[in-house]
Design an enzyme around this catalytic site. Sequence first.
Site, mmCIF file in Angstrom:
data_model
loop_
_atom_site.group_PDB
_atom_site.id
_atom_site.type_symbol
_atom_site.label_atom_id
_atom_site.label_comp_id
_atom_site.label_asym_id
_atom_site.label_seq_id
_atom_site.Cartn_x
_atom_site.Cartn_y
_atom_site.Cartn_z
ATOM 1 C CG HIS A 15 -2.526 -3.463 -13.327
ATOM 2 N ND1 HIS A 15 -2.972 -2.081 -13.326
ATOM 3 C CD2 HIS A 15 -1.712 -3.368 -12.057
ATOM 4 C CE1 HIS A 15 -2.692 -1.430 -12.048
ATOM 5 N NE2 HIS A 15 -2.047 -2.202 -11.538
ATOM 6 C CG ASP A 38 -9.736 -0.526 -4.285
ATOM 7 O OD1 ASP A 38 -8.864 -1.159 -3.586
ATOM 8 O OD2 ASP A 38 -9.161 0.191 -5.393
ATOM 9 N NE ARG A 48 -4.811 -0.799 1.996
ATOM 10 C CZ ARG A 48 -4.668 -1.191 0.871
ATOM 11 N NH1 ARG A 48 -5.462 -1.004 -0.161
ATOM 12 N NH2 ARG A 48 -3.222 -1.443 0.520
ATOM 13 C CB SER A 74 -6.036 -2.734 -4.030
ATOM 14 O OG SER A 74 -6.361 -1.541 -4.746
ATOM 15 C CE LYS A 124 -7.872 0.067 -8.812
ATOM 16 N NZ LYS A 124 -7.439 -0.326 -7.598
#
Length: 442
Positions: A82, A161, A168, A183, A187
């Site tokens: 990621h 999320d 947020r 967050s 995932k």
Amino acid sequence: MRAVDIIHKKRNGGELTNDELSFLIKGYSQGEIPDYQMSAWAMAIYFRGMNAEETAYLTMAMAESGDQVDLSPIRGIKVDKHSTGGVGDKTSLVIGPLVASCGVPVAKMSGRGLGHTGGTIDKMQSMPGFRTELTREDFIAQVNDIGVAIIGQSGDMAPADKKLYALRDVTATVESIPLIASSVMSKKIAAGADAIVLDVKTGSGAFMKTLDDSEKLAMAMVEIGTKVGRRTAALISDMDQPLGFAIGNALEVREAIETLHGRGPADLTELCIALASHMVVLGGQAANLEEAENLLREKLRSGEALAKFKQFVAAQGGNPEVGDDPSLLPQAPVIVEVPAPKNGHVHAIQAEELGLAAMLLGAGREKTDSVIDYAVGITLQRKVGEPVREGETIALLHVREDNAAVQAVSKRVQDAYSIGTDELSPSPLLLSIVTESGIKRI
């Protein structure tokens, strides 16, 4: 248990339990806890923070709020990667087939972009016919068959999320490291990988602008992964200028293909090798990073990584010939040259500004329903440290037509370049490695 008591406890600096965080996330997901209470809780987190254990509890509560992918039918150790996002970041297109060619299965779910250029899914869809949606059975079968599949992320993955992030975003609580870390990791954990390698960007074109903040975020995510049983490592990479030369969807696919041919930009190749080395080690196909790097460079040199890319494209409905002939990708009919405003050396390039410029050309989404033009974008002709002469081309705009709007973007690109008289070396690309053992600056 009441939400107000949990808010009060965190406001006063208390440590929240797994049960309290599960109650809060479940209640908010189901509409039983209102926005105003979650806003107060998020602001309490913003000021009071969370320790590693609390952050792990929050992450798992969000991961468990929706679908969790079971990758156990896939043979081997599944390693996901990621990136926290950056301008010109096309590493997944290189790393997926490269790592798979080393025997590590890559079963990846990626997202679309909002702002700047498209996400990995948008870039892949610039290849005509490429399918980014597969059934679970086809997804697993493809990874078992050829070693790699990349598909769009499920809308039901970590829905808590998604809901919390939207809150947020409008309550000035985005910039909280525990909330950012949970967050991202919720995932990744829901996606089912056994191990996770993170590319945390830092600099002007990144969400985290300083190295210290980037390291804190990376450490928080590594700690989450470790606590929930996922082997996790992170690299901090510089995003004070775009990665590679291409910014835009088909343009970035072309550059990724060039990299798989072994002739890609040095910075893109270096970062892909570094990230892939960690994936190969975590995937059990190399004993250490040096062995992994040697194996990966051999896969590039021999053409095995490129062959895996073509297999991957064909398996998902695209034309594998694009791997040998990138001219099959969409191409904009008009190219506009951006001239250097003066003599000197490139001292800095505002990466975020170039990303926004590419979006204005149509390469990214200003709104969620914006339509991307896969062909348009920017290719840089000069990067930090290189000499330029007044009037020399520093960037090319790939557009449908040259008009007033394009000329405004051209000026914006020109202004993103800082040109000085002194020679200047670019910053190192790789800055830190973060593992469960701690932070090691390179």
